[in-house]
Motif scaffolding. Structure first.
Motif, PDB file in Angstrom:
ATOM      1  N   ALA A  13     -57.080 -22.176   0.275  1.00  0.00           N
ATOM      2  CA  ALA A  13     -56.850 -20.812   0.767  1.00  0.00           C
ATOM      3  C   ALA A  13     -56.685 -19.851  -0.411  1.00  0.00           C
ATOM      4  CB  ALA A  13     -55.618 -20.775   1.672  1.00  0.00           C
ATOM      5  N   LYS A  14     -55.928 -20.261  -1.421  1.00  0.00           N
ATOM      6  CA  LYS A  14     -55.753 -19.428  -2.617  1.00  0.00           C
ATOM      7  C   LYS A  14     -57.082 -19.212  -3.330  1.00  0.00           C
ATOM      8  CE  LYS A  14     -51.002 -20.896  -3.417  1.00  0.00           C
ATOM      9  NZ  LYS A  14     -50.128 -21.711  -4.276  1.00  0.00           N
ATOM     10  N   ALA A  15     -57.902 -20.267  -3.409  1.00  0.00           N
ATOM     11  CA  ALA A  15     -59.205 -20.159  -4.077  1.00  0.00           C
ATOM     12  C   ALA A  15     -60.128 -19.186  -3.338  1.00  0.00           C
ATOM     13  CB  ALA A  15     -59.855 -21.532  -4.192  1.00  0.00           C
ATOM     14  N   ILE A  16     -60.072 -19.195  -2.025  1.00  0.00           N
ATOM     15  CA  ILE A  16     -60.912 -18.295  -1.223  1.00  0.00           C
ATOM     16  C   ILE A  16     -60.386 -16.869  -1.318  1.00  0.00           C
ATOM     17  CG2 ILE A  16     -61.605 -17.727   1.143  1.00  0.00           C
ATOM     18  CD1 ILE A  16     -61.753 -20.831   1.614  1.00  0.00           C
ATOM     19  N   SER A  18     -58.662 -15.496  -3.665  1.00  0.00           N
ATOM     20  CA  SER A  18     -58.871 -14.918  -4.999  1.00  0.00           C
ATOM     21  C   SER A  18     -60.260 -14.295  -5.124  1.00  0.00           C
ATOM     22  CB  SER A  18     -58.643 -15.964  -6.088  1.00  0.00           C
ATOM     23  OG  SER A  18     -59.656 -16.933  -6.094  1.00  0.00           O
ATOM     24  N   VAL A  19     -61.261 -14.910  -4.510  1.00  0.00           N
ATOM     25  CA  VAL A  19     -62.610 -14.334  -4.552  1.00  0.00           C
ATOM     26  C   VAL A  19     -62.683 -13.113  -3.648  1.00  0.00           C
ATOM     27  CG1 VAL A  19     -65.053 -14.749  -4.076  1.00  0.00           C
ATOM     28  CG2 VAL A  19     -63.677 -16.544  -5.098  1.00  0.00           C
ATOM     29  N   LEU A  20     -62.116 -13.212  -2.451  1.00  0.00           N
ATOM     30  CA  LEU A  20     -62.163 -12.090  -1.515  1.00  0.00           C
ATOM     31  C   LEU A  20     -61.473 -10.853  -2.084  1.00  0.00           C
ATOM     32  CD1 LEU A  20     -61.426 -13.902   1.880  1.00  0.00           C
ATOM     33  CD2 LEU A  20     -63.650 -13.138   0.996  1.00  0.00           C
ATOM     34  N   GLU A  21     -60.449 -11.071  -2.894  1.00  0.00           N
ATOM     35  CA  GLU A  21     -59.689  -9.960  -3.482  1.00  0.00           C
ATOM     36  C   GLU A  21     -60.106  -9.662  -4.920  1.00  0.00           C
ATOM     37  OE1 GLU A  21     -55.558 -10.884  -2.875  1.00  0.00           O
ATOM     38  OE2 GLU A  21     -55.727 -10.557  -0.705  1.00  0.00           O
ATOM     39  N   ASN A  22     -61.227 -10.246  -5.364  1.00  0.00           N
ATOM     40  CA  ASN A  22     -61.758 -10.024  -6.717  1.00  0.00           C
ATOM     41  C   ASN A  22     -60.733 -10.283  -7.819  1.00  0.00           C
ATOM     42  OD1 ASN A  22     -64.375  -9.232  -5.849  1.00  0.00           O
ATOM     43  ND2 ASN A  22     -63.532  -7.231  -5.296  1.00  0.00           N
ATOM     44  N   GLN A  23     -59.957 -11.339  -7.658  1.00  0.00           N
ATOM     45  CA  GLN A  23     -58.979 -11.719  -8.671  1.00  0.00           C
ATOM     46  C   GLN A  23     -59.591 -12.777  -9.580  1.00  0.00           C
ATOM     47  OE1 GLN A  23     -55.763 -13.244  -6.339  1.00  0.00           O
ATOM     48  NE2 GLN A  23     -55.057 -11.235  -5.677  1.00  0.00           N
ATOM     49  N   ALA A  24     -59.621 -12.493 -10.870  1.00  0.00           N
ATOM     50  CA  ALA A  24     -60.148 -13.468 -11.831  1.00  0.00           C
ATOM     51  C   ALA A  24     -58.983 -14.191 -12.497  1.00  0.00           C
ATOM     52  CB  ALA A  24     -60.994 -12.764 -12.878  1.00  0.00           C
ATOM     53  N   PRO A  25     -58.968 -15.514 -12.423  1.00  0.00           N
ATOM     54  CA  PRO A  25     -57.885 -16.252 -13.085  1.00  0.00           C
ATOM     55  C   PRO A  25     -58.058 -16.199 -14.604  1.00  0.00           C
ATOM     56  CG  PRO A  25     -59.507 -17.784 -12.233  1.00  0.00           C
ATOM     57  CD  PRO A  25     -59.927 -16.406 -11.774  1.00  0.00           C
ATOM     58  N   ILE A  28     -66.991 -23.477   0.941  1.00  0.00           N
ATOM     59  CA  ILE A  28     -66.854 -22.029   1.154  1.00  0.00           C
ATOM     60  C   ILE A  28     -66.378 -21.349  -0.123  1.00  0.00           C
ATOM     61  CG2 ILE A  28     -65.501 -20.271   2.377  1.00  0.00           C
ATOM     62  CD1 ILE A  28     -65.611 -22.262   4.828  1.00  0.00           C
ATOM     63  N   ALA A  29     -65.399 -21.939  -0.804  1.00  0.00           N
ATOM     64  CA  ALA A  29     -64.894 -21.353  -2.056  1.00  0.00           C
ATOM     65  C   ALA A  29     -66.005 -21.258  -3.098  1.00  0.00           C
ATOM     66  CB  ALA A  29     -63.722 -22.179  -2.587  1.00  0.00           C
ATOM     67  N   ILE A  30     -66.862 -22.276  -3.174  1.00  0.00           N
ATOM     68  CA  ILE A  30     -67.968 -22.263  -4.138  1.00  0.00           C
ATOM     69  C   ILE A  30     -69.047 -21.282  -3.693  1.00  0.00           C
ATOM     70  CG2 ILE A  30     -69.796 -23.676  -5.165  1.00  0.00           C
ATOM     71  CD1 ILE A  30     -67.744 -26.046  -4.986  1.00  0.00           C
ATOM     72  N   ALA A  31     -69.349 -21.249  -2.399  1.00  0.00           N
ATOM     73  CA  ALA A  31     -70.354 -20.309  -1.883  1.00  0.00           C
ATOM     74  C   ALA A  31     -69.954 -18.864  -2.178  1.00  0.00           C
ATOM     75  CB  ALA A  31     -70.550 -20.512  -0.384  1.00  0.00           C
ATOM     76  N   LEU A  32     -68.677 -18.547  -2.020  1.00  0.00           N
ATOM     77  CA  LEU A  32     -68.222 -17.184  -2.308  1.00  0.00           C
ATOM     78  C   LEU A  32     -68.397 -16.856  -3.786  1.00  0.00           C
ATOM     79  CD1 LEU A  32     -64.987 -16.998  -0.125  1.00  0.00           C
ATOM     80  CD2 LEU A  32     -67.150 -15.763   0.251  1.00  0.00           C
ATOM     81  N   ARG A  33     -68.162 -17.823  -4.644  1.00  0.00           N
ATOM     82  CA  ARG A  33     -68.286 -17.597  -6.093  1.00  0.00           C
ATOM     83  C   ARG A  33     -69.741 -17.446  -6.538  1.00  0.00           C
ATOM     84  NH1 ARG A  33     -63.500 -19.650  -5.338  1.00  0.00           N
ATOM     85  NH2 ARG A  33     -61.859 -19.410  -6.907  1.00  0.00           N
ATOM     86  N   THR A  34     -70.664 -17.996  -5.776  1.00  0.00           N
ATOM     87  CA  THR A  34     -72.081 -17.939  -6.144  1.00  0.00           C
ATOM     88  C   THR A  34     -72.873 -17.003  -5.234  1.00  0.00           C
ATOM     89  OG1 THR A  34     -72.550 -19.875  -4.759  1.00  0.00           O
ATOM     90  CG2 THR A  34     -72.070 -20.280  -7.099  1.00  0.00           C
ATOM     91  N   ASP A  35     -72.191 -16.334  -4.327  1.00  0.00           N
ATOM     92  CA  ASP A  35     -72.835 -15.431  -3.371  1.00  0.00           C
ATOM     93  C   ASP A  35     -73.934 -16.158  -2.595  1.00  0.00           C
ATOM     94  OD1 ASP A  35     -72.949 -12.971  -2.101  1.00  0.00           O
ATOM     95  OD2 ASP A  35     -74.569 -12.257  -3.391  1.00  0.00           O
ATOM     96  N   SER A  36     -73.619 -17.371  -2.159  1.00  0.00           N
ATOM     97  CA  SER A  36     -74.569 -18.203  -1.413  1.00  0.00           C
ATOM     98  C   SER A  36     -74.254 -18.128   0.077  1.00  0.00           C
ATOM     99  CB  SER A  36     -74.481 -19.655  -1.885  1.00  0.00           C
ATOM    100  OG  SER A  36     -74.765 -19.733  -3.264  1.00  0.00           O
ATOM    101  N   PRO A  37     -75.271 -18.272   0.921  1.00  0.00           N
ATOM    102  CA  PRO A  37     -75.046 -18.199   2.366  1.00  0.00           C
ATOM    103  C   PRO A  37     -74.317 -19.430   2.915  1.00  0.00           C
ATOM    104  CG  PRO A  37     -77.336 -18.692   1.922  1.00  0.00           C
ATOM    105  CD  PRO A  37     -76.685 -18.437   0.588  1.00  0.00           C
TER     106      PRO A  37
END
Length: 168
Positions: free
Chosen positions: A40-43, A45-52, A108-117
């Motif tokens: 959930a944190k990984a997802i 972070s992408v949705l909120e444009n947070q870069a670790p 899903i976390a990886i798809a969000l990071r790569t802008d994949s469907p």
């Protein structure tokens, strides 16, 4: 298959467990998937444009794919068995294409990071989705009932292309 987007993360009211919510493109169906706190944190972070400050596990995976010229073509959530969702990452490297088994939350976390469907099989949506627009669903049911009520047996024979002269 139906393409879905991440609508957000919610918490189950009773268990306080995180749920990733996927929605179809017309906002008619939502697919809730229970996930772990870390995913959930990984997802989020992408949705909120947070870069670790340092790469997290999903970032590391994406970095490895990029270093080896691999592309995540899509994620497919393909089945639901005993309340557990199953997914694959469809990865391409040159002409080679592989499906890699994955938990849906990681996929899903990886798809969000790569802008994949993110694609979901129709059977999974039929089994586990919840309606988002009940009014539209009811209107669709009424229209279907009205259509059925106007059909005669002759209409069915013509539409099905069955006639007494054709081989069956």
């Amino acid at each position: 298959m139906i393409e879905m987007k991440v609508a957000g993360i919610a918490l189950d009211a009773a268990t306080r467990s995180p749920i990733v919510l996927l929605k179809d493109s017309i906002d008619r169906r939502a697919l809730p998937i229970y996930i772990g706190q870390d995913q959930a944190k990984a997802i989020v972070s992408v949705l909120e444009n947070q870069a670790p400050p340092r790469p997290l596990t999903h970032d590391l995976f994406v970095n490895l794919m990029e270093a080896w010229d691999m592309v995540l073509e899509k994620v497919i959530i393909h089945s639901l068995q005993d309340n557990t969702f199953y997914a694959v990452l469809v990865v391409k490297q040159g002409e080679a294409r592989r499906e890699i088994d994955s938990r849906p939350s990681d996929a899903i976390a990886i798809a969000l990071r790569t802008d994949s469907p993110i694609w979901v099989m129709e059977e999974v949506i039929a089994d586990a989705s919840i309606p988002v627009d009940r009014d539209a669903d009811e209107a669709e049911r009424r229209a279907f009932r009205e259509f059925i009520s106007t059909l005669s047996p002759d209409d069915l024979i013509q539409k099905g292309r069955f006639s007494s002269g054709e081989a069956q």
